[in-house]
Design a protein around this motif. Structure first.
Motif, PDB file in Angstrom:
ATOM      1  N   ASP A 100       0.864  -1.178   0.000  1.00 42.01           N
ATOM      2  CA  ASP A 100       0.000   0.000   0.000  1.00 42.01           C
ATOM      3  C   ASP A 100       0.905   1.234   0.000  1.00 42.01           C
ATOM      4  OD1 ASP A 100      -1.633   2.180   0.679  1.00 42.01           O
ATOM      5  OD2 ASP A 100      -3.032   0.890   1.741  1.00 42.01           O
ATOM      6  N   LEU A 101       0.846   2.033  -1.065  1.00 39.29           N
ATOM      7  CA  LEU A 101       1.738   3.179  -1.175  1.00 39.29           C
ATOM      8  C   LEU A 101       1.494   4.192  -0.057  1.00 39.29           C
ATOM      9  CD1 LEU A 101       1.735   3.822  -5.033  1.00 39.29           C
ATOM     10  CD2 LEU A 101       3.476   2.694  -3.648  1.00 39.29           C
ATOM     11  N   THR A 102       0.226   4.407   0.283  1.00 38.74           N
ATOM     12  CA  THR A 102      -0.069   5.367   1.342  1.00 38.74           C
ATOM     13  C   THR A 102       0.461   4.886   2.685  1.00 38.74           C
ATOM     14  OG1 THR A 102      -2.066   6.078   0.164  1.00 38.74           O
ATOM     15  CG2 THR A 102      -1.903   6.639   2.503  1.00 38.74           C
ATOM     16  N   ALA A 103       0.251   3.609   2.999  1.00 39.66           N
ATOM     17  CA  ALA A 103       0.757   3.055   4.255  1.00 39.66           C
ATOM     18  C   ALA A 103       2.279   3.073   4.293  1.00 39.66           C
ATOM     19  CB  ALA A 103       0.230   1.634   4.446  1.00 39.66           C
ATOM     20  N   THR A 104       2.899   2.828   3.131  1.00 39.00           N
ATOM     21  CA  THR A 104       4.354   2.878   3.071  1.00 39.00           C
ATOM     22  C   THR A 104       4.864   4.283   3.349  1.00 39.00           C
ATOM     23  OG1 THR A 104       4.336   1.092   1.421  1.00 39.00           O
ATOM     24  CG2 THR A 104       6.355   2.383   1.627  1.00 39.00           C
ATOM     25  N   ALA A 105       4.217   5.276   2.752  1.00 39.33           N
ATOM     26  CA  ALA A 105       4.620   6.665   3.000  1.00 39.33           C
ATOM     27  C   ALA A 105       4.419   7.038   4.463  1.00 39.33           C
ATOM     28  CB  ALA A 105       3.817   7.596   2.097  1.00 39.33           C
ATOM     29  N   ASP A 106       3.307   6.595   5.063  1.00 42.21           N
ATOM     30  CA  ASP A 106       3.078   6.855   6.481  1.00 42.21           C
ATOM     31  C   ASP A 106       4.205   6.280   7.332  1.00 42.21           C
ATOM     32  OD1 ASP A 106       0.726   8.179   5.967  1.00 42.21           O
ATOM     33  OD2 ASP A 106      -0.540   6.417   6.259  1.00 42.21           O
ATOM     34  N   GLY A 107       4.608   5.049   7.015  1.00 46.95           N
ATOM     35  CA  GLY A 107       5.657   4.410   7.791  1.00 46.95           C
ATOM     36  C   GLY A 107       7.006   5.072   7.617  1.00 46.95           C
ATOM     37  N   LEU A 108       7.341   5.448   6.383  1.00 48.38           N
ATOM     38  CA  LEU A 108       8.630   6.088   6.132  1.00 48.38           C
ATOM     39  C   LEU A 108       8.734   7.430   6.846  1.00 48.38           C
ATOM     40  CD1 LEU A 108       9.081   5.325   2.323  1.00 48.38           C
ATOM     41  CD2 LEU A 108      10.288   4.259   4.232  1.00 48.38           C
ATOM     42  N   ALA A 109       7.630   8.162   6.901  1.00 53.14           N
ATOM     43  CA  ALA A 109       7.653   9.474   7.542  1.00 53.14           C
ATOM     44  C   ALA A 109       7.584   9.360   9.061  1.00 53.14           C
ATOM     45  CB  ALA A 109       6.506  10.330   7.022  1.00 53.14           C
ATOM     46  N   GLN A 110       6.727   8.470   9.572  1.00 52.81           N
ATOM     47  CA  GLN A 110       6.512   8.401  11.011  1.00 52.81           C
ATOM     48  C   GLN A 110       7.542   7.531  11.730  1.00 52.81           C
ATOM     49  OE1 GLN A 110       2.315   7.707  12.133  1.00 52.81           O
ATOM     50  NE2 GLN A 110       1.783   8.150  10.002  1.00 52.81           N
ATOM     51  N   LEU A 111       7.919   6.398  11.126  1.00 48.52           N
ATOM     52  CA  LEU A 111       8.837   5.479  11.795  1.00 48.52           C
ATOM     53  C   LEU A 111      10.297   5.728  11.416  1.00 48.52           C
ATOM     54  CD1 LEU A 111       6.781   2.167  11.431  1.00 48.52           C
ATOM     55  CD2 LEU A 111       6.887   3.708  13.397  1.00 48.52           C
ATOM     56  N   CYS A 112      10.543   5.963  10.130  1.00 48.83           N
ATOM     57  CA  CYS A 112      11.918   6.196   9.685  1.00 48.83           C
ATOM     58  C   CYS A 112      12.320   7.670   9.752  1.00 48.83           C
ATOM     59  CB  CYS A 112      12.095   5.685   8.251  1.00 48.83           C
ATOM     60  SG  CYS A 112      11.839   3.914   8.081  1.00 48.83           S
ATOM     61  N   LYS A 113      11.353   8.537  10.050  1.00 46.43           N
ATOM     62  CA  LYS A 113      11.612   9.968  10.215  1.00 46.43           C
ATOM     63  C   LYS A 113      12.203  10.612   8.960  1.00 46.43           C
ATOM     64  CE  LYS A 113      10.231   9.569  14.429  1.00 46.43           C
ATOM     65  NZ  LYS A 113       8.866  10.049  14.822  1.00 46.43           N
ATOM     66  N   LEU A 114      11.777  10.147   7.791  1.00 45.35           N
ATOM     67  CA  LEU A 114      12.190  10.796   6.554  1.00 45.35           C
ATOM     68  C   LEU A 114      11.432  12.112   6.411  1.00 45.35           C
ATOM     69  CD1 LEU A 114      12.370   7.856   3.981  1.00 45.35           C
ATOM     70  CD2 LEU A 114      14.210   8.869   5.318  1.00 45.35           C
ATOM     71  N   PRO A 115      11.977  13.066   5.670  1.00 39.33           N
ATOM     72  CA  PRO A 115      11.294  14.368   5.524  1.00 39.33           C
ATOM     73  C   PRO A 115       9.881  14.217   4.974  1.00 39.33           C
ATOM     74  CG  PRO A 115      13.548  14.489   4.692  1.00 39.33           C
ATOM     75  CD  PRO A 115      13.289  13.045   4.992  1.00 39.33           C
ATOM     76  N   ASP A 116       8.920  14.827   5.652  1.00 39.51           N
ATOM     77  CA  ASP A 116       7.522  14.699   5.237  1.00 39.51           C
ATOM     78  C   ASP A 116       7.311  15.192   3.820  1.00 39.51           C
ATOM     79  OD1 ASP A 116       7.291  13.907   7.820  1.00 39.51           O
ATOM     80  OD2 ASP A 116       6.252  15.692   8.529  1.00 39.51           O
ATOM     81  N   ARG A 117       7.906  16.316   3.496  1.00 39.11           N
ATOM     82  CA  ARG A 117       7.709  16.930   2.178  1.00 39.11           C
ATOM     83  C   ARG A 117       8.179  15.997   1.065  1.00 39.11           C
ATOM     84  NH1 ARG A 117       6.995  22.369   0.789  1.00 39.11           N
ATOM     85  NH2 ARG A 117       7.692  22.948  -1.306  1.00 39.11           N
ATOM     86  N   PHE A 118       9.332  15.367   1.273  1.00 38.15           N
ATOM     87  CA  PHE A 118       9.865  14.432   0.272  1.00 38.15           C
ATOM     88  C   PHE A 118       8.975  13.203   0.143  1.00 38.15           C
ATOM     89  CE2 PHE A 118      12.346  10.536  -0.357  1.00 38.15           C
ATOM     90  CZ  PHE A 118      12.795  10.738  -1.639  1.00 38.15           C
ATOM     91  N   VAL A 119       8.565  12.635   1.274  1.00 40.06           N
ATOM     92  CA  VAL A 119       7.761  11.411   1.256  1.00 40.06           C
ATOM     93  C   VAL A 119       6.412  11.657   0.592  1.00 40.06           C
ATOM     94  CG1 VAL A 119       6.552   9.742   2.709  1.00 40.06           C
ATOM     95  CG2 VAL A 119       8.896  10.411   3.260  1.00 40.06           C
ATOM     96  N   LEU A 120       5.745  12.740   0.953  1.00 38.75           N
ATOM     97  CA  LEU A 120       4.429  13.020   0.385  1.00 38.75           C
ATOM     98  C   LEU A 120       4.517  13.373  -1.099  1.00 38.75           C
ATOM     99  CD1 LEU A 120       2.953  15.071   3.366  1.00 38.75           C
ATOM    100  CD2 LEU A 120       2.411  12.721   2.719  1.00 38.75           C
ATOM    101  N   GLY A 121       5.577  14.090  -1.485  1.00 41.58           N
ATOM    102  CA  GLY A 121       5.765  14.384  -2.902  1.00 41.58           C
ATOM    103  C   GLY A 121       6.018  13.132  -3.716  1.00 41.58           C
ATOM    104  N   ALA A 122       6.839  12.220  -3.158  1.00 41.51           N
ATOM    105  CA  ALA A 122       7.104  10.956  -3.853  1.00 41.51           C
ATOM    106  C   ALA A 122       5.836  10.118  -3.959  1.00 41.51           C
ATOM    107  CB  ALA A 122       8.192  10.175  -3.116  1.00 41.51           C
ATOM    108  N   LEU A 123       5.016  10.114  -2.892  1.00 40.10           N
ATOM    109  CA  LEU A 123       3.756   9.367  -2.928  1.00 40.10           C
ATOM    110  C   LEU A 123       2.835   9.909  -4.018  1.00 40.10           C
ATOM    111  CD1 LEU A 123       1.638   7.419  -1.781  1.00 40.10           C
ATOM    112  CD2 LEU A 123       1.041   9.182  -0.103  1.00 40.10           C
ATOM    113  N   ALA A 124       2.721  11.232  -4.086  1.00 38.56           N
ATOM    114  CA  ALA A 124       1.866  11.832  -5.112  1.00 38.56           C
ATOM    115  C   ALA A 124       2.377  11.509  -6.511  1.00 38.56           C
ATOM    116  CB  ALA A 124       1.807  13.345  -4.914  1.00 38.56           C
ATOM    117  N   GLY A 125       3.696  11.561  -6.679  1.00 42.63           N
ATOM    118  CA  GLY A 125       4.267  11.235  -7.981  1.00 42.63           C
ATOM    119  C   GLY A 125       4.040   9.794  -8.373  1.00 42.63           C
ATOM    120  N   MET A 126       4.185   8.859  -7.418  1.00 39.92           N
ATOM    121  CA  MET A 126       3.969   7.445  -7.709  1.00 39.92           C
ATOM    122  C   MET A 126       2.518   7.182  -8.095  1.00 39.92           C
ATOM    123  SD  MET A 126       6.749   5.644  -7.461  1.00 39.92           S
ATOM    124  CE  MET A 126       6.124   3.995  -7.172  1.00 39.92           C
TER     125      MET A 126
END
Length: 260
Positions: free
Chosen positions: A127-153
C-alpha cells in the motif's frame, strides 16, 4: 463489473517499512557469500515461509516467472566467461568452462531466485499510502519528500492512459500509421509536456492544502503507522533464516566471501 479481491496473507499484517527492511536483511547472506549453498537455503526457506504465510502457489509462480527466465541466462554467461579455476571442461577462444565457473553459475541461479522471490512477495502489493506513512513516522524521513514521492507514484500510472489517448488522437487525425520513430518522438515530447503541467498543478494543489515546509511542524497524520507482534515475528524468522544459511555454508565448507 465485480472486482476480485486480492487474497489476504500473513504478510499483509506486517508494516510496509518492516517488509522493506526484511528484504534488506534477507539479502545479507546472498550478498556476503558467493557460494550456492547459502543461497539455496535462503531460496527454500523463503518459499516455505511464504507458503506457510498463505501466499497462493499460483500467485508466487506467476510473479517468479520472469525471474525464472533471467536466472538461467545469467548462469550461462557466468559458466562461459566466469573466473576460471579447477578442472577445465571445455575451452574455445575466450570461452573457458571450468569447475569454478560452473559452480559459480549454479550459485548465480540460486542467488537470483532467492533475491527475486523475496523481492516480488515483500514488495508486491504494498500500500503506497501506508508505506509513506511508515517512512515518515517510523523512519523519520522528511515529510515533504515522502508526500511528494507518494503523489508522484500515484500519478505515474496515468502515463499509460495518456499514451493511449495520444495514440488514438493521432490515429484519428491520420498520423498514426507511418513514421514510427517520428511518431514516438512527438508523442514522448507531448507526454513530457503533460507530465510537467500535471506536476505543476499538483504542486500548487499540495501547497494550498498545507503541504508546504512552513506547516510541516504542525502536520498530523490521518493514519498512525505502528509496529506490532507480526513485525517482531517477521524479524525473528528472517534473522534465524539468515543464520541457518550462513552456518550451513560454513559447516559444509562452501562459504566464499564476496572478495574471494
Amino acid at each position: 463489473m465485480t472486482s476480485i479481491a486480492r487474497p489476504t496473507t500473513a504478510l499483509d499484517r506486517l508494516n510496509p517499512v518492516t517488509r522493506l527492511l526484511l528484504l534488506v536483511v534477507a539479502a545479507i547472506p546472498i550478498i556476503i557469500s558467493l557460494d550456492w549453498l547459502s543461497s539455496a537455503v535462503m531460496l527454500v526457506g523463503t518459499l516455505t515461509i511464504f507458503l506457510v504465510c498463505g501466499v497462493p502457489p499460483r500467485q508466487l509462480a506467476m510473479r517468479m516467472r520472469p525471474i525464472s527466465i533471467a536466472a538461467p541466462l545469467a548462469a550461462i554467461s557466468m559458466a562461459l566467461y566466469g573466473k576460471p579455476g579447477g578442472e577445465v571442461y571445455w575451452h574455445w577462444g575466450l570461452v573457458v568452462v571450468t569447475e569454478r565457473s560452473v559452480t559459480m553459475a549454479i550459485a548465480v541461479i540460486f542467488r537470483i531466485l532467492a533475491l527475486g522471490a523475496a523481492a516480488v512477495e515483500l514488495l508486491g502489493g504494498l500500500d503506497l499510502t501506508a508505506t509513506a506513512d511508515g517512512l515518515a513516522q517510523l523512519c523519520k524521513l522528511p515529510d515533504r519528500f515522502v508526500l511528494g514521492a507518494l503523489a508522484g507514484m500515484r500519478m505515474a500510472g496515468m502515463f499509460t492512459e495518456d499514451w493511449r489517448t495520444l495514440s488514438l488522437a493521432r490515429r484519428t487525425r491520420g498520423l498514426g500509421d507511418t513514421g514510427r520513430l517520428h511518431r514516438f518522438a512527438t508523442m514522448a515530447f507531448a507526454l513530457l509536456v503533460f507530465a510537467i503541467r500535471r506536476g505543476t498543478t499538483l504542486a500548487t494543489a499540495m501547497e494550498a492544502r498545507g503541504f508546504s515546509a512552513q506547516s510541516a511542524a504542525q502536520r498530523t497524520w490521518a493514519r498512525e503507522s505502528t509496529l506490532g507482534r507480526p513485525d517482531g515475528i517477521g524479524w525473528i524468522v528472517t534473522v534465524a533464516l539468515d543464520a541457518v544459511a550462513v552456518l550451513a555454508s560454513v559447516h559444509f565448507g562452501t562459504f566464499t566471501f564476496i572478495t574471494s
